[in-house]
Design a protein around this motif. Structure first.
Motif, PDB file in Angstrom:
ATOM      1  N   LYS A 236      26.319   7.120  -8.523  1.00  0.00           N
ATOM      2  CA  LYS A 236      27.391   6.176  -8.843  1.00  0.00           C
ATOM      3  C   LYS A 236      28.428   6.231  -7.734  1.00  0.00           C
ATOM      4  O   LYS A 236      28.773   7.322  -7.280  1.00  0.00           O
TER       5      LYS A 236
ATOM      6  N   TRP B 242      29.983  16.423 -12.556  1.00  0.00           N
ATOM      7  CA  TRP B 242      29.428  15.635 -13.654  1.00  0.00           C
ATOM      8  C   TRP B 242      28.533  16.512 -14.544  1.00  0.00           C
ATOM      9  O   TRP B 242      28.646  16.503 -15.767  1.00  0.00           O
TER      10      TRP B 242
ATOM     11  N   PRO C 246      19.664  -0.707 -22.986  1.00  0.00           N
ATOM     12  CA  PRO C 246      21.074  -1.081 -23.210  1.00  0.00           C
ATOM     13  C   PRO C 246      22.039   0.082 -22.977  1.00  0.00           C
ATOM     14  O   PRO C 246      23.221  -0.146 -22.723  1.00  0.00           O
ATOM     15  N   PHE C 247      21.538   1.317 -23.082  1.00  0.00           N
ATOM     16  CA  PHE C 247      22.394   2.490 -22.879  1.00  0.00           C
ATOM     17  C   PHE C 247      22.055   3.195 -21.564  1.00  0.00           C
ATOM     18  O   PHE C 247      22.325   4.369 -21.409  1.00  0.00           O
TER      19      PHE C 247
ATOM     20  N   LEU D 117      33.495  11.649 -17.119  1.00  0.00           N
ATOM     21  CA  LEU D 117      32.035  11.639 -17.125  1.00  0.00           C
ATOM     22  C   LEU D 117      31.428  10.347 -16.562  1.00  0.00           C
ATOM     23  O   LEU D 117      30.397  10.366 -15.905  1.00  0.00           O
ATOM     24  N   LEU D 118      32.085   9.235 -16.826  1.00  0.00           N
ATOM     25  CA  LEU D 118      31.530   7.950 -16.411  1.00  0.00           C
ATOM     26  C   LEU D 118      31.527   7.783 -14.889  1.00  0.00           C
ATOM     27  O   LEU D 118      30.643   7.145 -14.328  1.00  0.00           O
TER      28      LEU D 118
ATOM     29  N   TYR E 254      31.795   5.096  -7.898  1.00  0.00           N
ATOM     30  CA  TYR E 254      32.889   4.501  -8.671  1.00  0.00           C
ATOM     31  C   TYR E 254      34.252   5.000  -8.188  1.00  0.00           C
ATOM     32  O   TYR E 254      35.210   4.978  -8.952  1.00  0.00           O
TER      33      TYR E 254
ATOM     34  N   ARG F  63      24.079   1.286  -8.811  1.00  0.00           N
ATOM     35  CA  ARG F  63      23.852   2.596  -8.208  1.00  0.00           C
ATOM     36  C   ARG F  63      23.832   2.419  -6.691  1.00  0.00           C
ATOM     37  O   ARG F  63      23.495   1.325  -6.198  1.00  0.00           O
TER      38      ARG F  63
ATOM     39  N   PHE G  70      24.952  -2.731 -14.297  1.00  0.00           N
ATOM     40  CA  PHE G  70      25.620  -1.607 -13.653  1.00  0.00           C
ATOM     41  C   PHE G  70      25.001  -1.347 -12.286  1.00  0.00           C
ATOM     42  O   PHE G  70      23.992  -1.970 -11.925  1.00  0.00           O
TER      43      PHE G  70
ATOM     44  N   ARG H  26      28.998  17.215 -18.409  1.00  0.00           N
ATOM     45  CA  ARG H  26      27.990  16.665 -19.334  1.00  0.00           C
ATOM     46  C   ARG H  26      27.471  17.781 -20.240  1.00  0.00           C
ATOM     47  O   ARG H  26      27.315  17.606 -21.442  1.00  0.00           O
TER      48      ARG H  26
ATOM     49  N   THR I  67      32.633  -1.583 -26.029  1.00  0.00           N
ATOM     50  CA  THR I  67      31.178  -1.764 -26.064  1.00  0.00           C
ATOM     51  C   THR I  67      30.668  -1.959 -27.503  1.00  0.00           C
ATOM     52  O   THR I  67      29.927  -2.902 -27.786  1.00  0.00           O
TER      53      THR I  67
ATOM     54  N   ALA J  52      34.932   3.775 -22.513  1.00  0.00           N
ATOM     55  CA  ALA J  52      33.490   3.519 -22.583  1.00  0.00           C
ATOM     56  C   ALA J  52      33.027   3.257 -24.007  1.00  0.00           C
ATOM     57  O   ALA J  52      32.003   2.625 -24.216  1.00  0.00           O
ATOM     58  N   GLY J  53      33.793   3.747 -24.991  1.00  0.00           N
ATOM     59  CA  GLY J  53      33.211   3.817 -26.323  1.00  0.00           C
ATOM     60  C   GLY J  53      33.808   2.917 -27.361  1.00  0.00           C
ATOM     61  O   GLY J  53      33.521   3.074 -28.548  1.00  0.00           O
TER      62      GLY J  53
ATOM     63  N   CYS K 261      23.921   6.863 -21.562  1.00  0.00           N
ATOM     64  CA  CYS K 261      25.158   6.899 -22.359  1.00  0.00           C
ATOM     65  C   CYS K 261      25.182   8.137 -23.263  1.00  0.00           C
ATOM     66  O   CYS K 261      24.257   8.350 -24.044  1.00  0.00           O
ATOM     67  N   ILE K 262      26.263   8.895 -23.173  1.00  0.00           N
ATOM     68  CA  ILE K 262      26.370  10.090 -24.033  1.00  0.00           C
ATOM     69  C   ILE K 262      26.712   9.682 -25.472  1.00  0.00           C
ATOM     70  O   ILE K 262      26.489  10.428 -26.412  1.00  0.00           O
TER      71      ILE K 262
ATOM     72  N   ARG L 286      21.832  10.173 -16.822  1.00  0.00           N
ATOM     73  CA  ARG L 286      23.131   9.528 -17.001  1.00  0.00           C
ATOM     74  C   ARG L 286      23.122   8.481 -18.096  1.00  0.00           C
ATOM     75  O   ARG L 286      23.959   7.578 -18.124  1.00  0.00           O
TER      76      ARG L 286
END
Ligand code: HEM
Length: 443
Positions: A69, A90, A383-384, A82-83, A71, A324, A322, A94, A259, A255-256, A391-392, A389
Motif C-alpha cells: 500500500k 503493520w 468485497p473485503f 492498520l489501514l 497510502y 497496490r 483499491f 495486526r 462501509t 474503515a468500519g 479487512c479485519i 491484508r
C-alpha cells in the motif's frame, strides 16, 4: 520478453480522465474488456487495471509482498493505523488487534448493535406516517452510533453525539481530500484545516482521557478500546502506545462505519425493487424469529438474510476499488508490470465478469448457496479484499449488517419513492446518490 499491457486511446495531458469523470463505473467496467491488464493514463499518473481472479489472487495473496500500500499522503491526516501502514509495523499491529475482531468478541457486541437499532425504530415510530425518510443517512447514523459504542462502551454516553460529529467531520474531510484535484497542505490555516485539527484534537483528548481513567481504575470493559489497551506481544509483552491506540481508533471509525452503512443502504434499495426476494426474506425472519429481536445465536439460521447481503456486496461493493504499488518488476496475466506501477483492483469490475457471473446485472442471492460458491473461483468475489491484508472487520460488518437488516425488516417494509432515481456514486465508498428516499410501511 513479456508484452506491455494494452493502452486505451487517450487525450493529450489528461489521458483517460474525461471518461472517468463522465461515468467512472462504466469507464472501468468497459476498460477491463480491452485486456487482462490495461494501462490507464489518468492525468500525469499511469495505472494498471487488473480484473481476472487469478491476477487478483496473485497481487493480494500469492505474491502480496511485492504489492504494497502506498497510502503515505493520508498519513498526516489519520496517523499510521492498520489501514495505511506497511511492513513490520503493520504486522505487529495486526497481530495485536486480531483477537479483538474474533467472532467470540463480536458476539459480545451484538446486544449493542440491536439496542441501537431498536432506538432508531422507536424514533421512526414517532414519524408522521407516509413522510419519506432519507435512508442512507439513517444507516450512517445507526452504524456510527454502533461503532462509537463498541469502541468506547458507556464512557462517552454523555457526549456520544459530539464524538460522532467529530469523526464525521474527519470522514467528510477525507472524502474531499480523495477527490479534490488540489491538496492544500494541512499546515495551512484554512477554515477547513483548522476545523479538522480541532476535531482530531478533540478525539485525541477523549481517547487519552478514557485510557488514563481505565489504567488508573484497572476497569475492563467489553469494548474495542479495552481490548487494544490489554493487547500484548507474546515475546516481549509490549503493547500499543496511547498514540498508536488513537490512530487505530480513528482508523476503525473511518474503515468500519460508512462501509457497513453503504452495504445496508444498497440492501434496502435492491429489496425495494425485488418483491419476491423481500418476501422470502420476511418469511425467513418470521420463521426464525417470530417477531423477537435477533441475537448472535440466531445468525446461523438467518441463511437467506445472509445470502441477500452477500449478493448486495457483489453488485454494490462499498470498497469498489483499491490500489497496490509494485515494489519490483513483475508479471501479471502474461504482461510486464514495472516496479513502482500502481495497480487498480476493483471488486465492482471483477464482480461483473460474465465469465464468472452469468447475467451479472441480475440480483440473485442463490449465487451464494454453498454449492455455487464452491464451484466458483474464490477470488471472483472479494468485497473485503483477500490475503493477509483482508479487512479485519469483515465478521464485525457481516454480523452487524445481518442483525440490523433482520431487526428492521421485521418491523418495516421500506418502499422506494416513485420516480426517485438513485445512482451508484464512487466516492471513498460506493454511495447511493443523491440519497435513498423511502417511505416506511409498518408490518
Ligand atoms: C461492509 C463493510 C466493509 C467492507 C466492504 C470493507 C472492506 C475492506 C477492504 C476492501 C479492505 C482492504 C482495503 C485495502 O486493501 O486497501 C478493508 C480493510 C480494513 N477494514 Fe474493512 N470493510 C468493511 C467493514 C469494516 C469494519 C466494520 C471494520 C472495523 C470495525 C473495518 C476495518 C478495516 C481495517 C482496520 C482494515 C485494514 C486492514 C489491514 O490492512 O490489515 N472494516 N476493508
Amino acid at each position: 520478453m513479456l508484452k506491455t499491457p494494452p493502452k486505451l486511446q487517450s487525450y493529450p495531458f489528461v489521458g483517460q480522465l474525461p471518461g472517468v469523470w463522465k461515468d467512472p463505473l462504466r469507464f472501468f467496467v468497459e476498460a477491463a474488456t480491452h485486456g487482462r491488464v490495461v494501462q490507464l493514463d489518468l492525468g500525469p499518473s499511469r495505472f494498471y487495471l487488473i480484473h481476472h481472479p487469478d491476477d487478483v489472487k496473485y497481487v493480494l495473496q500469492d505474491n502480496q509482498k511485492n504489492f504494497v500500500k502506498a497510502y503515505d499522503p493520508i498519513k498526516p491526516l489519520f496517523g499510521d493505523g492498520l489501514l495505511t501502514s506497511n511492513g513490520e509495523k503493520w504486522l505487529r499491529h495486526r497481530r495485536l488487534m486480531q483477537p479483538a475482531f474474533h467472532r467470540t468478541q463480536i458476539a459480545q457486541m451484538a446486544g449493542v448493535m440491536t439496542a441501537a437499532t431498536e432506538t432508531m425504530l422507536a424514533r421512526w415510530a414517532a414519524q408522521p406516517t407516509g413522510k419519506p425518510l432519507e435512508i442512507s443517512s439513517e444507516m450512517m447514523l445507526l452504524t456510527q452510533t454502533i461503532i462509537v459504542r463498541t469502541m468506547f462502551s458507556t464512557d462517552v454516553s454523555a457526549n456520544a453525539e459530539r464524538i460522532g460529529a467529530a469523526f464525521d467531520y474527519l470522514l467528510a474531510y477525507f472524502n474531499r481530500f480523495l477527490f479534490s484535484p488540489i491538496h492544500i497542505p494541512l499546515d495551512w490555516p484554512t477554515p477547513a484545516n483548522r476545523r479538522f485539527k480541532r476535531e482530531r484534537d478533540f478525539i485525541t483528548q477523549t481517547v487519552y482521557a478514557i485510557l488514563a481513567d481505565r489504567r488508573r481504575s484497572g476497569r475492563q470493559e467489553a469494548d474495542l478500546l479495552s481490548m487494544l489497551l490489554a493487547a500484548r506481544e507474546e515475546g516481549d509483552g509490549r503493547g500499543l502506545s496511547d498514540e498508536e491506540i488513537r490512530d487505530e481508533i480513528i482508523t476503525i471509525f473511518l474503515a468500519g462505519h460508512e462501509t457497513t452503512a453503504t452495504l445496508l443502504s444498497w440492501t434496502w434499495y435492491v429489496l425495494s425493487r425485488q418483491p419476491q426476494i423481500l418476501s422470502r426474506l420476511e418469511d425467513e425472519l418470521a420463521r426464525v424469529l417470530s417477531g423477537r429481536t435477533p441475537t448472535f445465536d440466531d445468525l446461523p439460521r438467518l441463511t437467506y438474510t445472509r445470502l441477500v447481503l452477500d449478493e448486495t456486496l457483489r453488485l454494490y461493493p462499498p470498497a469498489w476499488m483499491f490500489v497496490r504499488t509494485a515494489v519490483a518488476d513483475d508479471e501479471l496475466g502474461g504482461y510486464h508490470v514495472p516496479a513502482g506501477a500502481s495497480i487498480f483492483l476493483s471488486p465492482y469490475v471483477t464482480h461483473r465478469l460474465p465469465e464468472f457471473w452469468p447475467e451479472p446485472e441480475t440480483f440473485d442471492p442463490e449465487r451464494f448457496r454453498p454449492e455455487a460458491v464452491e464451484a466458483r473461483h474464490k477470488l471472483a468475489y472479494f468485497p473485503f479484499a483477500a490475503g493477509p491484508r483482508k479487512c479485519i472487520g469483515d465478521q464485525f460488518a457481516l454480523v452487524e449488517a445481518t442483525l440490523l437488516l433482520a431487526t428492521i425488516a421485521q418491523r418495516y417494509r421500506l418502499k422506494a419513492v416513485p420516480g426517485y432515481r438513485v445512482r451508484p456514486t464512487p466516492l471513498a465508498t460506493l454511495r447511493p446518490r443523491p440519497g435513498l428516499l423511502m417511505t416506511l410501511e409498518k408490518r
